[in-house]
Design a protein around this motif. Structure first.
Motif, PDB file in Angstrom:
ATOM      1  N   GLY A 124       0.823  -1.205   0.000  1.00 55.11           N
ATOM      2  CA  GLY A 124       0.000   0.000   0.000  1.00 55.11           C
ATOM      3  C   GLY A 124       0.858   1.257   0.000  1.00 55.11           C
ATOM      4  N   PHE A 125       1.883   1.255   0.819  1.00 57.44           N
ATOM      5  CA  PHE A 125       2.780   2.407   0.866  1.00 57.44           C
ATOM      6  C   PHE A 125       3.533   2.565  -0.446  1.00 57.44           C
ATOM      7  CE2 PHE A 125       6.847   4.442   2.093  1.00 57.44           C
ATOM      8  CZ  PHE A 125       6.326   5.677   2.459  1.00 57.44           C
ATOM      9  N   GLY A 126       4.014   1.468  -1.007  1.00 57.95           N
ATOM     10  CA  GLY A 126       4.699   1.524  -2.295  1.00 57.95           C
ATOM     11  C   GLY A 126       3.792   2.035  -3.403  1.00 57.95           C
ATOM     12  N   THR A 127       2.533   1.621  -3.366  1.00 58.45           N
ATOM     13  CA  THR A 127       1.546   2.092  -4.346  1.00 58.45           C
ATOM     14  C   THR A 127       1.347   3.594  -4.222  1.00 58.45           C
ATOM     15  OG1 THR A 127       0.424  -0.050  -4.325  1.00 58.45           O
ATOM     16  CG2 THR A 127      -0.841   1.840  -5.139  1.00 58.45           C
ATOM     17  N   GLN A 128       1.212   4.061  -3.000  1.00 56.44           N
ATOM     18  CA  GLN A 128       1.048   5.503  -2.779  1.00 56.44           C
ATOM     19  C   GLN A 128       2.239   6.289  -3.313  1.00 56.44           C
ATOM     20  OE1 GLN A 128      -0.132   6.650   1.276  1.00 56.44           O
ATOM     21  NE2 GLN A 128      -0.358   4.440   1.559  1.00 56.44           N
ATOM     22  N   VAL A 129       3.418   5.839  -3.008  1.00 55.91           N
ATOM     23  CA  VAL A 129       4.619   6.549  -3.465  1.00 55.91           C
ATOM     24  C   VAL A 129       4.685   6.531  -4.987  1.00 55.91           C
ATOM     25  CG1 VAL A 129       7.147   6.497  -3.500  1.00 55.91           C
ATOM     26  CG2 VAL A 129       5.910   6.225  -1.337  1.00 55.91           C
ATOM     27  N   GLY A 130       4.395   5.368  -5.589  1.00 50.72           N
ATOM     28  CA  GLY A 130       4.394   5.282  -7.050  1.00 50.72           C
ATOM     29  C   GLY A 130       3.394   6.232  -7.681  1.00 50.72           C
ATOM     30  N   LEU A 131       2.178   6.266  -7.150  1.00 48.35           N
ATOM     31  CA  LEU A 131       1.161   7.180  -7.667  1.00 48.35           C
ATOM     32  C   LEU A 131       1.583   8.631  -7.478  1.00 48.35           C
ATOM     33  CD1 LEU A 131      -2.127   5.441  -6.454  1.00 48.35           C
ATOM     34  CD2 LEU A 131      -1.354   5.703  -8.827  1.00 48.35           C
ATOM     35  N   TYR A 132       2.139   8.942  -6.337  1.00 52.17           N
ATOM     36  CA  TYR A 132       2.582  10.301  -6.042  1.00 52.17           C
ATOM     37  C   TYR A 132       3.670  10.745  -7.021  1.00 52.17           C
ATOM     38  CZ  TYR A 132       4.567  14.234  -3.482  1.00 52.17           C
ATOM     39  OH  TYR A 132       5.046  15.459  -3.137  1.00 52.17           O
ATOM     40  N   VAL A 133       4.660   9.885  -7.245  1.00 52.54           N
ATOM     41  CA  VAL A 133       5.750  10.210  -8.175  1.00 52.54           C
ATOM     42  C   VAL A 133       5.204  10.380  -9.584  1.00 52.54           C
ATOM     43  CG1 VAL A 133       7.841   9.271  -9.273  1.00 52.54           C
ATOM     44  CG2 VAL A 133       7.573   9.175  -6.787  1.00 52.54           C
ATOM     45  N   TYR A 134       4.319   9.499  -9.990  1.00 55.98           N
ATOM     46  CA  TYR A 134       3.719   9.589 -11.326  1.00 55.98           C
ATOM     47  C   TYR A 134       2.945  10.897 -11.494  1.00 55.98           C
ATOM     48  CZ  TYR A 134       1.318   8.140 -15.584  1.00 55.98           C
ATOM     49  OH  TYR A 134       0.838   8.071 -16.869  1.00 55.98           O
ATOM     50  N   LEU A 135       2.180  11.254 -10.483  1.00 51.41           N
ATOM     51  CA  LEU A 135       1.424  12.500 -10.528  1.00 51.41           C
ATOM     52  C   LEU A 135       2.363  13.701 -10.611  1.00 51.41           C
ATOM     53  CD1 LEU A 135      -1.371  13.796 -10.448  1.00 51.41           C
ATOM     54  CD2 LEU A 135      -1.239  13.760  -7.950  1.00 51.41           C
ATOM     55  N   ARG A 136       3.418  13.674  -9.834  1.00 53.43           N
ATOM     56  CA  ARG A 136       4.405  14.769  -9.883  1.00 53.43           C
ATOM     57  C   ARG A 136       5.021  14.884 -11.272  1.00 53.43           C
ATOM     58  NH1 ARG A 136       6.421  17.557  -5.128  1.00 53.43           N
ATOM     59  NH2 ARG A 136       7.798  18.405  -6.701  1.00 53.43           N
ATOM     60  N   GLN A 137       5.278  13.754 -11.906  1.00 53.51           N
ATOM     61  CA  GLN A 137       5.855  13.777 -13.260  1.00 53.51           C
ATOM     62  C   GLN A 137       4.860  14.351 -14.268  1.00 53.51           C
ATOM     63  OE1 GLN A 137       6.935   9.714 -13.912  1.00 53.51           O
ATOM     64  NE2 GLN A 137       8.790   9.849 -12.697  1.00 53.51           N
ATOM     65  N   LEU A 138       3.589  14.020 -14.106  1.00 51.91           N
ATOM     66  CA  LEU A 138       2.577  14.502 -15.050  1.00 51.91           C
ATOM     67  C   LEU A 138       2.355  16.001 -14.958  1.00 51.91           C
ATOM     68  CD1 LEU A 138      -0.200  11.762 -14.920  1.00 51.91           C
ATOM     69  CD2 LEU A 138       1.277  12.323 -16.846  1.00 51.91           C
ATOM     70  N   VAL A 139       2.353  16.524 -13.766  1.00 48.99           N
ATOM     71  CA  VAL A 139       2.031  17.938 -13.595  1.00 48.99           C
ATOM     72  C   VAL A 139       3.268  18.807 -13.446  1.00 48.99           C
ATOM     73  CG1 VAL A 139      -0.240  17.481 -12.628  1.00 48.99           C
ATOM     74  CG2 VAL A 139       1.710  17.745 -11.097  1.00 48.99           C
ATOM     75  N   GLY A 140       4.415  18.252 -13.657  1.00 45.45           N
ATOM     76  CA  GLY A 140       5.638  19.038 -13.546  1.00 45.45           C
ATOM     77  C   GLY A 140       6.023  19.232 -12.102  1.00 45.45           C
TER      78      GLY A 140
ATOM     79  N   ALA B 173       1.933  10.654   6.116  1.00 45.19           N
ATOM     80  CA  ALA B 173       1.088  10.235   7.238  1.00 45.19           C
ATOM     81  C   ALA B 173       0.778   8.743   7.178  1.00 45.19           C
ATOM     82  CB  ALA B 173      -0.217  11.025   7.250  1.00 45.19           C
ATOM     83  N   THR B 174       0.437   8.234   6.009  1.00 47.26           N
ATOM     84  CA  THR B 174       0.102   6.819   5.923  1.00 47.26           C
ATOM     85  C   THR B 174       1.348   5.956   6.027  1.00 47.26           C
ATOM     86  OG1 THR B 174       0.118   6.897   3.518  1.00 47.26           O
ATOM     87  CG2 THR B 174      -2.015   7.200   4.608  1.00 47.26           C
ATOM     88  N   GLY B 175       2.477   6.472   5.581  1.00 49.68           N
ATOM     89  CA  GLY B 175       3.734   5.738   5.762  1.00 49.68           C
ATOM     90  C   GLY B 175       4.059   5.579   7.235  1.00 49.68           C
TER      91      GLY B 175
END
Length: 151
Positions: free
Chosen positions: A51-67, A78-80
């Motif tokens: 779950g934590f790895g999924t969150q980090v992956g989604l977060y990094v992907y989102l950061r890449q998409l929006v610059g 918090a969830t980590g």
């Protein structure tokens, strides 16, 4: 390429979470106890780390998409923390030997008694965080595709 980077960050977060679990529990209770607890609760521990790895992956992907726009990482942090606390609760009752303070003893007893419930709380926090960030990723992907079409 972005997907590979996202997966590698998610995998790194997963491994780091497991390393924290094994490191902390081993330091407090020893390697044999750590392996015993992992054997008893592996499904919770792996699920929390995934779950934590999924969150980090989604977060990094989102950061890449929006610059480099400001996206709060507080939910991931918090969830980590919650996931780590839930996993480490496996050995909390052994902290009494290390920290012989009456207040700590009561706290550690409660944590050890509600270990499984803490796992569920950690999993719930993971789910909430993933459900929070996933729609943002979907929206950003759609907007990114629209920008590519209009360009």
């Amino acid at each position: 390429m972005a997907l590979v980077k996202t997966l590698s960050w998610g995998a790194a977060a997963f491994v780091l979470m497991l390393a924290v679990y094994f490191g902390v529990v081993s330091l407090v209770s020893g390697w044999d106890f750590t392996l015993e607890q992992f054997a008893d609760f592996w499904y919770f521990i792996i699920a929390l780390a995934l779950g934590f790895g999924t969150q980090v992956g989604l977060y990094v992907y989102l950061r890449q998409l929006v610059g480099q726009q400001k996206i709060p990482g507080k939910m991931v942090a918090a969830t980590g923390t919650t996931s780590t606390a839930a996993m480490v609760s496996c050995c909390a009752h052994y902290l009494v030997n290390v920290l012989p303070v009456l207040g700590i003893t009561g706290f550690v007893t409660v944590v050890a008694q509600y270990q499984v419930q803490l796992f569920w709380v950690g999993l719930a926090f993971n789910l909430v965080a993933i459900l929070y960030i996933a729609p943002k990723v979907i929206k950003a992907v759609k907007e990114h595709k629209q920008c590519l079409i209009n360009a």
